[in-house]
Design a protein around this motif. Structure first.
Motif, mmCIF file in Angstrom:
data_model
loop_
_atom_site.group_PDB
_atom_site.id
_atom_site.type_symbol
_atom_site.label_atom_id
_atom_site.label_comp_id
_atom_site.label_asym_id
_atom_site.label_seq_id
_atom_site.Cartn_x
_atom_site.Cartn_y
_atom_site.Cartn_z
ATOM 1 N N ASP A 162 45.072 41.266 42.855
ATOM 2 C CA ASP A 162 44.095 42.077 41.961
ATOM 3 C C ASP A 162 43.175 40.855 41.513
ATOM 4 O O ASP A 162 43.601 40.518 40.510
ATOM 5 C CB ASP A 162 44.734 42.722 41.149
ATOM 6 N N GLU A 163 41.908 40.903 41.800
ATOM 7 C CA GLU A 163 40.713 40.271 41.338
ATOM 8 C C GLU A 163 41.168 38.869 41.181
ATOM 9 O O GLU A 163 41.260 38.207 39.975
ATOM 10 C CB GLU A 163 40.395 40.646 40.111
ATOM 11 N N PRO A 164 41.791 37.955 42.230
ATOM 12 C CA PRO A 164 42.468 36.848 41.808
ATOM 13 C C PRO A 164 41.582 35.794 41.464
ATOM 14 O O PRO A 164 41.986 34.660 41.242
ATOM 15 C CB PRO A 164 43.083 36.369 43.336
ATOM 16 N N THR A 165 40.166 35.869 41.747
ATOM 17 C CA THR A 165 39.383 34.789 41.325
ATOM 18 C C THR A 165 38.521 34.805 39.945
ATOM 19 O O THR A 165 37.724 34.159 39.500
ATOM 20 C CB THR A 165 38.192 34.692 42.443
ATOM 21 N N ASN A 166 38.992 36.089 39.257
ATOM 22 C CA ASN A 166 38.354 35.982 37.764
ATOM 23 C C ASN A 166 38.949 35.125 37.125
ATOM 24 O O ASN A 166 39.882 34.788 37.238
ATOM 25 C CB ASN A 166 39.006 37.662 37.290
ATOM 26 N N ASN A 167 38.105 34.519 35.981
ATOM 27 C CA ASN A 167 38.351 33.495 35.141
ATOM 28 C C ASN A 167 38.635 32.465 35.553
ATOM 29 O O ASN A 167 39.000 31.182 34.982
ATOM 30 C CB ASN A 167 39.801 33.917 34.523
ATOM 31 N N LEU A 168 38.473 31.910 36.933
ATOM 32 C CA LEU A 168 38.634 30.715 37.600
ATOM 33 C C LEU A 168 37.160 29.758 37.300
ATOM 34 O O LEU A 168 36.253 30.122 37.697
ATOM 35 C CB LEU A 168 39.121 30.686 38.878
ATOM 36 N N ASP A 169 37.686 28.465 37.242
ATOM 37 C CA ASP A 169 36.277 27.708 37.202
ATOM 38 C C ASP A 169 36.038 27.269 38.684
ATOM 39 O O ASP A 169 36.865 27.712 39.488
ATOM 40 C CB ASP A 169 36.832 26.173 36.429
ATOM 41 N N PRO A 170 34.882 26.901 39.039
ATOM 42 C CA PRO A 170 34.513 26.751 40.238
ATOM 43 C C PRO A 170 35.418 26.151 41.336
ATOM 44 O O PRO A 170 35.524 26.240 42.370
ATOM 45 C CB PRO A 170 33.090 26.280 40.209
ATOM 46 N N HIS A 192 35.865 41.895 43.596
ATOM 47 C CA HIS A 192 34.646 42.031 43.522
ATOM 48 C C HIS A 192 33.563 40.921 44.100
ATOM 49 O O HIS A 192 32.437 40.647 44.028
ATOM 50 C CB HIS A 192 33.926 42.355 42.201
ATOM 51 N N ASP A 193 34.441 39.893 44.473
ATOM 52 C CA ASP A 193 33.957 38.499 44.682
ATOM 53 C C ASP A 193 33.693 38.424 46.306
ATOM 54 O O ASP A 193 34.511 38.497 46.987
ATOM 55 C CB ASP A 193 35.038 37.614 44.309
ATOM 56 N N ASP A 194 32.286 38.540 46.591
ATOM 57 C CA ASP A 194 31.961 38.211 47.914
ATOM 58 C C ASP A 194 32.726 37.072 48.557
ATOM 59 O O ASP A 194 33.134 37.247 49.980
ATOM 60 C CB ASP A 194 30.443 38.140 48.439
ATOM 61 N N VAL A 224 31.271 45.252 48.290
ATOM 62 C CA VAL A 224 32.051 44.553 47.542
ATOM 63 C C VAL A 224 31.763 44.187 46.030
ATOM 64 O O VAL A 224 32.329 44.495 45.019
ATOM 65 C CB VAL A 224 32.730 43.167 48.086
ATOM 66 N N SER A 225 30.540 44.025 46.065
ATOM 67 C CA SER A 225 29.992 43.491 44.735
ATOM 68 C C SER A 225 29.813 44.952 43.605
ATOM 69 O O SER A 225 29.868 44.668 42.548
ATOM 70 C CB SER A 225 28.905 42.586 44.626
ATOM 71 N N LEU A 226 29.289 45.948 44.531
ATOM 72 C CA LEU A 226 29.259 47.380 43.859
ATOM 73 C C LEU A 226 30.511 47.688 43.503
ATOM 74 O O LEU A 226 30.759 48.563 42.270
ATOM 75 C CB LEU A 226 28.816 48.234 44.764
ATOM 76 N N ALA A 227 31.578 47.779 43.957
ATOM 77 C CA ALA A 227 32.953 48.113 43.812
ATOM 78 C C ALA A 227 33.544 48.246 42.461
ATOM 79 O O ALA A 227 33.425 47.090 41.909
ATOM 80 C CB ALA A 227 34.117 47.781 44.928
#
Length: 227
Positions: A162-170, A192-194, A224-227
């Motif tokens: 569930d949104e695994p890349t939120n809050n991660l540094d690049p 939401h991450d393309d 994806v980014s709209l979702a």
């Protein structure tokens, strides 16, 4: 910072049957507010599915049901032969806040030696004393890294993300997406991450709240980014 991120790999998933997870006729309502009705999904070994829908369409709720954290109002989730589930919750509620960073990882992989545990934590940028910190003092980004570390060691054959890349540094995000790309198990992802969708190379998409399934095509990428 970015130099320290080791190359992550998910371990080979534990063996399982042809369809490790099946959900049929799932419905959920909060009071008179219907979230979704009669959603069915079969996750075959190694399959890759993205769940799309606007906010409030029940994407997180569906993942929580598949993970066994929340009960559906109707329908059932049936584990298949050899299912080993790894669940990444957006709110990090899979972590035990009352124990240290090291203890959380030990719970996820009791067979690892202390050296192996600290090596995995090091690759997620928890080195030295950071690994002994109480989990509750971690920032959002650190909790994300720790929750993902527990998945990496779990040998799960179905990952619910569930949104695994939120809050991660690049740098950490790039590592996780690289690990996802080469992972051999099945993945069901809300994002939401393309870039995460691109790394996953999904075969199918499940559209909420209607529960329609379709083969993935690039026309869905703009949702994806709209979702």
């Amino acid at each position: 910072m970015s130099d320290k991120v080791a190359h992550l790999r998910f371990p080979t998933p534990a063996p399982c049957g042809r369809t490790p997870l099946t959900a049929s006729g799932l419905s959920k309502a909060y009071g008179s507010q219907e979230v979704f009705t009669d959603v069915s999904l079969a996750i075959d070994r190694g399959s890759r599915v993205v769940i799309l829908g606007l906010n409030g369409a029940g994407k997180t709720t569906l993942l929580r049901m598949l993970a066994g954290v929340e009960s559906p109002d109707t329908g059932e989730v049936v584990p298949g032969h050899g299912l080993k589930l790894g669940y990444y919750a957006q709110e990090h509620d899979t972590l035990d806040l009352d124990v240290s960073v090291v203890e959380n990882l030990r719970h996820a992989a009791p067979d690892l030696t202390d050296t192996q545990v600290r090596s995995v934590l090091g690759s997620f940028l928890f080195s030295g004393d950071d690994a002994d910190k109480p989990t509750r003092v971690l920032s959002g980004g650190e909790k994300t890294r720790l929750a993902l570390a527990t998945l990496v060691v779990s040998a799960a054959n179905v990952l619910l993300l569930d949104e695994p890349t939120n809050n991660l540094d690049p740098a950490s995000r790039a590592e996780i997406l690289g690990a996802l790309r080469s992972y051999e198990g099945a993945v069901v992802m809300v994002t939401h991450d393309d870039g995460a969708v691109e790394a996953l190379t999904p075969e199918r998409v499940l559209l909420l709240p209607d529960g329609d399934e379709d083969l993935w095509n690039d026309g869905y990428a703009e949702l994806v980014s709209l979702a």
